[in-house]
Design a protein around this motif. Sequence first.
Motif, PDB file in Angstrom:
ATOM      1  N   VAL A   1      84.442-137.926  -1.046  1.00 36.60           N
ATOM      2  CA  VAL A   1      85.213-138.816  -0.322  1.00 36.60           C
ATOM      3  C   VAL A   1      86.573-138.975  -0.736  1.00 36.60           C
ATOM      4  O   VAL A   1      87.703-138.783  -0.191  1.00 36.60           O
ATOM      5  N   ARG A   2      86.549-138.709  -2.354  1.00 40.34           N
ATOM      6  CA  ARG A   2      88.023-138.863  -3.063  1.00 40.34           C
ATOM      7  C   ARG A   2      88.692-137.399  -2.898  1.00 40.34           C
ATOM      8  O   ARG A   2      89.786-137.378  -3.292  1.00 40.34           O
TER       9      ARG A   2
ATOM     10  N   PRO B   1      88.113-135.511   3.734  1.00 44.70           N
ATOM     11  CA  PRO B   1      88.472-136.967   4.170  1.00 44.70           C
ATOM     12  C   PRO B   1      87.096-137.723   4.452  1.00 44.70           C
ATOM     13  O   PRO B   1      86.261-136.925   4.941  1.00 44.70           O
ATOM     14  N   PRO B   2      87.081-139.013   3.952  1.00 45.05           N
ATOM     15  CA  PRO B   2      85.890-139.705   4.509  1.00 45.05           C
ATOM     16  C   PRO B   2      85.628-139.718   5.781  1.00 45.05           C
ATOM     17  O   PRO B   2      86.432-139.869   6.837  1.00 45.05           O
TER      18      PRO B   2
ATOM     19  N   THR C   1      87.531-149.786   7.459  1.00 44.90           N
ATOM     20  CA  THR C   1      86.580-148.381   7.432  1.00 44.90           C
ATOM     21  C   THR C   1      86.726-147.475   8.616  1.00 44.90           C
ATOM     22  O   THR C   1      86.936-146.402   8.629  1.00 44.90           O
TER      23      THR C   1
ATOM     24  N   ALA D   1      90.094-145.857   8.900  1.00 41.70           N
ATOM     25  CA  ALA D   1      90.560-144.879   7.839  1.00 41.70           C
ATOM     26  C   ALA D   1      89.501-143.698   7.973  1.00 41.70           C
ATOM     27  O   ALA D   1      89.662-142.638   7.429  1.00 41.70           O
ATOM     28  N   ALA D   2      88.211-143.884   8.349  1.00 43.41           N
ATOM     29  CA  ALA D   2      87.274-142.770   8.262  1.00 43.41           C
ATOM     30  C   ALA D   2      86.852-142.222   9.736  1.00 43.41           C
ATOM     31  O   ALA D   2      85.787-141.532   9.731  1.00 43.41           O
TER      32      ALA D   2
ATOM     33  N   GLU E   1      83.242-144.641   0.831  1.00 42.76           N
ATOM     34  CA  GLU E   1      84.101-145.230   0.197  1.00 42.76           C
ATOM     35  C   GLU E   1      85.576-144.902   0.783  1.00 42.76           C
ATOM     36  O   GLU E   1      86.128-143.562   1.027  1.00 42.76           O
ATOM     37  N   THR E   2      86.603-145.932   1.343  1.00 43.73           N
ATOM     38  CA  THR E   2      87.976-145.459   1.349  1.00 43.73           C
ATOM     39  C   THR E   2      88.916-146.541   0.941  1.00 43.73           C
ATOM     40  O   THR E   2      88.216-147.762   0.457  1.00 43.73           O
ATOM     41  N   ARG E   3      90.038-146.060   0.497  1.00 43.98           N
ATOM     42  CA  ARG E   3      91.051-147.172   0.036  1.00 43.98           C
ATOM     43  C   ARG E   3      92.550-146.619   0.436  1.00 43.98           C
ATOM     44  O   ARG E   3      92.641-145.489   0.818  1.00 43.98           O
TER      45      ARG E   3
ATOM     46  N   GLN F   1      95.930-145.208  -0.283  1.00 42.69           N
ATOM     47  CA  GLN F   1      96.316-144.145  -1.279  1.00 42.69           C
ATOM     48  C   GLN F   1      97.444-144.643  -2.305  1.00 42.69           C
ATOM     49  O   GLN F   1      97.658-144.209  -3.346  1.00 42.69           O
TER      50      GLN F   1
END
Length: 475
Positions: free
Chosen positions: A10-11, A16-17, A134, A137-138, A203-205, A207
């Motif tokens: 993921v990171r 990308p997630p 999520t 972002a995903a 997991e996403t967050r 940047q």
Amino acid sequence: MTETIAPRTVRSPGAPPTLGGLGLFTVLLAAALPLIDFFIVNVALPTIGRDLHASEAVLELVVAGYGLAYAVLLVLGGRLGDLFGRRRFFLGGVAAFGLTSLACGLAPNAWALVAARVAQGAASAAMLPQVLATIQAATSGQRRAKAMGLYGATAGLSMVAGQILGGVLVAADIWGTGWRSVFLVNVPVVIAGLVLAARAVPETRSQHPEPVDGPGTVLLTASLLALLAPLTEGRSAGWPLWTWLSLAAFPFVAAAFYAVERRADRRGRTPLVPPSLFALTSLRRGLVMIVPFGVGFSGFMFVVAVALQRGAGLGPVPAGLALAPMAVVFFFVSLAGPRLVARYGTRVVTAGALIQGAGIGLMALAAWRSWPDLGLVELFPGAALAGAGQALQLPIVFRVVLSEVEPARAGVGSGVMMTTQQSSLALGVAALGTLFLSLVPALGMRDALVVTLVTQLGCVALTCLLSLRLPRTIG
């Protein structure tokens, strides 16, 4: 089904997630729980009152305490997910929701139940913003459109299903638990959700995460409490002086919040609610439309539950099942929503408001003509139409609001949207509920119900007019 992506993948900037099918199911399951629990107690309140010897004011706190904690902490929950990782915060929120549901189900007295409900609302605020963030972002493209459509369908269906499920569980009296089962039923669902989330939710967050905006958090909390606390508790408390002082303070506290957030935005920091976010036309106009929709919908659900049980003399199951056509029709029509939007654009939302208005009108007519013999058969045509109209509005407006929000701000954007929705739901119970209960002594239950439904038609008319200002297409 999409393979689970390990955290190290993921990171990686090259991968990308991705939120697969099982992950989407898991976050949607979690999204349903807080909304179900907002409405599930409506039909259980009379039983709770008898069992715990609770006054009407304390019973209102069982609903209001959850709604207030939920509303005031949603944006903070979104920010913390951006900062520490949405999957991590999601897992913590789900676990906390399960523990607080257990505390509600085991509450020995009314005040312990109120405290547990406040904690449950806080857990919901940690969990729910991570769902939309999520998804934002995903997923991308058509997958995101489909996921957002399913989220909106889940949200709308959960609000109706919660009331139906509450009636069934109370009447079933599983193992002698009575009303407690409406909370205890969450525990096995949460355990299953934690297992699935650990496996399938990436997991996403953000940047570029920003620290928590302390002044903004305090002022937003104060603003929402100043508005919602007196409206939810004023009538049962007899409108004491503190309620009027609180309402008078609201515009000043809200203005201070906006000034603090604007100053932080101009200085290059990321405030709790960035004013620059409202430069997005789709977000701004969508949020404005959510307010009258949420007010009318939640007020309707509360008032119908009270009228059918206290006025028409129905038990918890018939009172809950009277709205079953609304839930069933909502589900099936919402599945057609994405195709209709692709062909006709957001004018589908306008059509949905008109259809919902027709349904509410039919229910008001049924109440006028059939009272007190009001139940599933009498409400069926109006409930079915209203469900179809709601299905053509809520899922699509959710998509509109977040359509231009960049993934880095997904937590903030989803938190703002959920706060608007939840505040509107709490405001609707307070406003239309107060109107209805205030009219009953003078007009009687039937006429008070009809007047309240006609008032809700005003909310529907406003959503119809506001829908004309939505962007014609969704990006």
